[in-house]
Design a protein around this motif. Sequence first.
Motif, mmCIF file in Angstrom:
data_model
loop_
_atom_site.group_PDB
_atom_site.id
_atom_site.type_symbol
_atom_site.label_atom_id
_atom_site.label_comp_id
_atom_site.label_asym_id
_atom_site.label_seq_id
_atom_site.Cartn_x
_atom_site.Cartn_y
_atom_site.Cartn_z
ATOM 1 N N ASP A 23 0.753 -1.141 0.182
ATOM 2 C CA ASP A 23 0.100 -0.003 0.054
ATOM 3 C C ASP A 23 0.827 1.282 0.024
ATOM 4 O O ASP A 23 2.089 1.234 0.488
ATOM 5 N N ARG A 24 0.196 2.413 -0.282
ATOM 6 C CA ARG A 24 0.840 3.774 -0.423
ATOM 7 C C ARG A 24 1.390 3.780 0.969
ATOM 8 O O ARG A 24 0.881 3.638 1.952
ATOM 9 N N LEU A 25 2.604 4.544 1.194
ATOM 10 C CA LEU A 25 3.260 4.565 2.457
ATOM 11 C C LEU A 25 2.987 6.237 3.019
ATOM 12 O O LEU A 25 3.123 7.201 2.072
ATOM 13 N N ASN A 26 2.635 6.648 4.254
ATOM 14 C CA ASN A 26 2.478 7.970 4.717
ATOM 15 C C ASN A 26 3.697 8.407 5.675
ATOM 16 O O ASN A 26 4.072 7.612 6.528
ATOM 17 N N LEU A 27 4.430 9.438 4.958
ATOM 18 C CA LEU A 27 5.455 9.929 5.729
ATOM 19 C C LEU A 27 5.183 11.206 6.163
ATOM 20 O O LEU A 27 4.621 12.135 5.591
ATOM 21 N N ASN A 28 5.876 11.484 7.244
ATOM 22 C CA ASN A 28 6.084 12.915 7.813
ATOM 23 C C ASN A 28 7.075 13.692 8.234
ATOM 24 O O ASN A 28 8.228 12.934 8.093
ATOM 25 N N GLY A 29 7.162 14.811 7.621
ATOM 26 C CA GLY A 29 8.529 15.575 8.002
ATOM 27 C C GLY A 29 8.527 17.160 7.880
ATOM 28 O O GLY A 29 7.650 17.742 8.364
ATOM 29 N N TRP A 30 9.510 17.828 7.143
ATOM 30 C CA TRP A 30 9.439 19.188 6.940
ATOM 31 C C TRP A 30 9.934 19.657 5.551
ATOM 32 O O TRP A 30 10.052 18.782 4.768
ATOM 33 N N THR A 31 9.419 20.835 5.250
ATOM 34 C CA THR A 31 9.614 21.527 3.962
ATOM 35 C C THR A 31 10.332 22.852 4.147
ATOM 36 O O THR A 31 9.715 23.669 5.239
ATOM 37 N N ALA A 32 11.298 23.206 3.673
ATOM 38 C CA ALA A 32 11.890 24.706 4.006
ATOM 39 C C ALA A 32 11.985 25.216 2.193
ATOM 40 O O ALA A 32 12.571 24.459 1.437
ATOM 41 N N SER A 33 11.885 26.517 2.188
ATOM 42 C CA SER A 33 12.066 27.124 0.982
ATOM 43 C C SER A 33 12.278 28.657 0.941
ATOM 44 O O SER A 33 12.147 29.328 1.899
ATOM 45 N N ALA A 34 12.824 29.057 -0.088
ATOM 46 C CA ALA A 34 13.161 30.405 -0.191
ATOM 47 C C ALA A 34 12.746 31.079 -1.641
ATOM 48 O O ALA A 34 13.142 30.272 -2.684
ATOM 49 N N THR A 35 11.840 31.805 -1.845
ATOM 50 C CA THR A 35 11.597 32.294 -3.232
ATOM 51 C C THR A 35 11.845 33.899 -3.285
ATOM 52 O O THR A 35 11.792 34.750 -2.468
ATOM 53 N N TYR A 36 12.691 34.100 -4.251
ATOM 54 C CA TYR A 36 13.114 35.529 -4.846
ATOM 55 C C TYR A 36 12.021 36.097 -5.914
ATOM 56 O O TYR A 36 11.936 35.249 -6.841
ATOM 57 N N ASN A 37 11.479 37.150 -5.503
ATOM 58 C CA ASN A 37 10.561 37.578 -6.392
ATOM 59 C C ASN A 37 11.046 38.734 -7.133
ATOM 60 O O ASN A 37 11.588 39.826 -6.658
ATOM 61 N N PHE A 38 11.318 38.413 -8.441
ATOM 62 C CA PHE A 38 11.512 39.166 -9.459
ATOM 63 C C PHE A 38 11.064 40.411 -9.653
ATOM 64 O O PHE A 38 11.053 41.851 -9.653
ATOM 65 N N HIS A 39 9.338 40.342 -9.542
ATOM 66 C CA HIS A 39 8.428 41.168 -9.455
ATOM 67 C C HIS A 39 7.148 40.841 -8.918
ATOM 68 O O HIS A 39 7.300 39.391 -8.777
ATOM 69 N N LYS A 40 5.942 41.313 -9.078
ATOM 70 C CA LYS A 40 4.906 40.819 -8.293
ATOM 71 C C LYS A 40 4.295 39.436 -8.715
ATOM 72 O O LYS A 40 3.817 38.764 -7.925
#
Length: 178
Positions: free
Chosen positions: A43-60
Amino acid sequence: MRNYILAGLILLTASFARAQSDSKVDVFGGYSYFNQDTNGATDRLNLNGWTASATYNFHKYLGATAEFSGEYGSPTIASVSTTDHQHTFLFGPTVNFLRTDKLTLFGHALFGVADSSLSVAGVSSTDNGFAMALGGGADYNLNKRFGVRLAQVDWMRTSVFGTDQNNFRYSGGVVVHF
């Protein structure tokens, strides 16, 4: 009468311009739920954890995102103890469909590498392969500096251990605007 309508339109336009978020960098960190495809092995497996990201916005409306995540689990498969770890390192464009002082709706296409390790009955195996995440989400901004990522939902394709997996990921947490 015409002057009042014109003045009202100018004030309305000015309020929309003021409402636009002007952050150049958005940093996100939070919880991640990962539903992993096993290609029918179990069966499909359920995992738990973390996500981190940084987005540089060129414009709106357009930005570039770097995202890193780790999901972990210890499912029992057919009475056998296993340990499953998945890390992804992804990069790509982000499009902001709506960006106001209170709400941001975005979509992204991120590409990179998945690092996966699996241990079954004490025997471990690790593999690296292609990964991509197609999805998007919604941020609610509490003020100019802090927000809450209400939901980020991604279809993630990973190619590890000689197979392609179609996975689902949900993330939510805190956003800091710079």
